[in-house]
Enzyme design. Structure first.
Site, PDB file in Angstrom:
ATOM      1  N   THR A 143       0.810  -1.334  -0.047  1.00 18.17           N
ATOM      2  CA  THR A 143       0.049  -0.064   0.038  1.00 18.17           C
ATOM      3  C   THR A 143       0.866   1.334   0.030  1.00 18.17           C
ATOM      4  O   THR A 143       1.897   1.448   0.898  1.00 18.17           O
ATOM      5  CB  THR A 143      -0.767   0.066   1.463  1.00 18.17           C
ATOM      6  OG1 THR A 143      -1.499  -1.438   1.398  1.00 18.17           O
ATOM      7  CG2 THR A 143      -1.780   1.324   1.305  1.00 18.17           C
ATOM      8  N   VAL A 171      -9.630  -8.979   0.678  1.00 14.43           N
ATOM      9  CA  VAL A 171      -9.592  -7.406   1.026  1.00 14.43           C
ATOM     10  C   VAL A 171      -8.765  -7.491   2.305  1.00 14.43           C
ATOM     11  O   VAL A 171      -9.054  -8.170   3.301  1.00 14.43           O
ATOM     12  CB  VAL A 171     -11.065  -7.088   1.351  1.00 14.43           C
ATOM     13  CG1 VAL A 171     -10.829  -5.587   1.728  1.00 14.43           C
ATOM     14  CG2 VAL A 171     -11.828  -6.947   0.040  1.00 14.43           C
TER      15      VAL A 171
END
Ligand code: GLY
Length: 260
Positions: A143, A171
């Site tokens: 990320t 997720v």
């Protein structure tokens, strides 16, 4: 009377090459310029993260890594200290998921997922892009994110292609409030790394709670590292009214910029 001190920190994800900090420098430069132009902090931090999404050396947006079925599925989230929160998960075919998350923050919802998140993006005017044709140059990275403070309000934003090689439907921490990111009156926190561990540790919220107890960002960062096994990647950016801190237990390209 002196002006307010503006600050932005941006990272290219746990595992990213420190030599790629020219990319995080560019994100900080844009975020700072936007705050200097009195752009709201949520927009400033999201536009900074969009710079990282457009850099294929990082695992987000055009650099997103593929899932087991060859698809590109992305999560993004943003939050500010006025309690605006927006997120998307499993979104496909959109170049800048962070802008869609920002759109969700302005809606009656907080998290939109999958094909319906894509449909929402189309309604907002975003074009369909085939990201599977774009080569990611982000092996083994995670990320991207940024945190900002304009002397009054805080904000944070995150965007990810998820864990490369994971199954569709998986997720991680990014769109889950208090896991990948949390922002309130005491500061802003964003995390990067192994999504399942970040989620189980409620990492961003528990780190934020330390800021509320008056603990300095560097001490909060080091305490949070202790929640993770050595094998679990973790990186954090933290801003409070007392200062800021950033780092990872892996390599991580990250930058900080201040101005007034
Ligand atoms: N930290 C991002 C993810 O695990 O999806």
């Amino acid at each position: 009377m002196p002006g307010k001190q503006l600050i932005i920190l941006a990272h290219g994800g746990a595992g990213s090459d420190n030599a790629h900090s020219d990319g995080t420098d560019r994100a900080c430069q844009l975020g700072l310029e936007l705050m200097q132009a009195r752009t709201p902090v949520l927009e400033a931090v999201c536009r900074a993260v969009a710079i990282l999404e457009d850099d294929s050396r990082f695992n987000a947006g055009t650099g997103s890594r593929k899932r087991t079925d060859g698809s590109v599925r992305m999560d993004a989230a943003c939050m500010d200290s006025r309690r605006r929160f927006g997120a998307v998960s499993e979104i496909q075919h959109i170049k800048n998921p962070i802008h869609v998350a920002c759109g969700v923050a302005d809606s009656e919802y907080q998290l939109l997922t999958g094909e319906d998140a894509h449909q929402y993006a189309v309604e907002l005017g975003f074009k369909k892009v085939d990201l599977t044709r774009i080569e990611s140059h982000a092996p083994g990275t995670d990320t991207v994110g940024a945190v900002v403070f304009d002397g009054d309000q805080f904000a944070a934003a995150l965007s990810t292609g998820g864990t490369g090689g994971s199954r569709p439907g998986r997720v991680g921490d990014v769109p889950l409030i208090g896991c990948g990111l949390y922002v309130g009156e005491h500061g802003a926190v964003c995390a990067t790394g192994h999504g399942e561990s970040i989620t189980l540790n409620l990492t961003a919220y528990r780190t934020y709670e330390m800021l509320g107890q008056g603990i300095a960002p560097q001490e909060a960062l080091e305490t949070a590292y202790g929640w993770f096994e050595d094998s679990q990647d973790i990186g954090l950016l933290i801003i409070s009214r007392q200062g800021n801190a950033g780092g990872s237990n892996r390599n991580m390209a990250w930058s900080i910029l201040t101005g007034d």
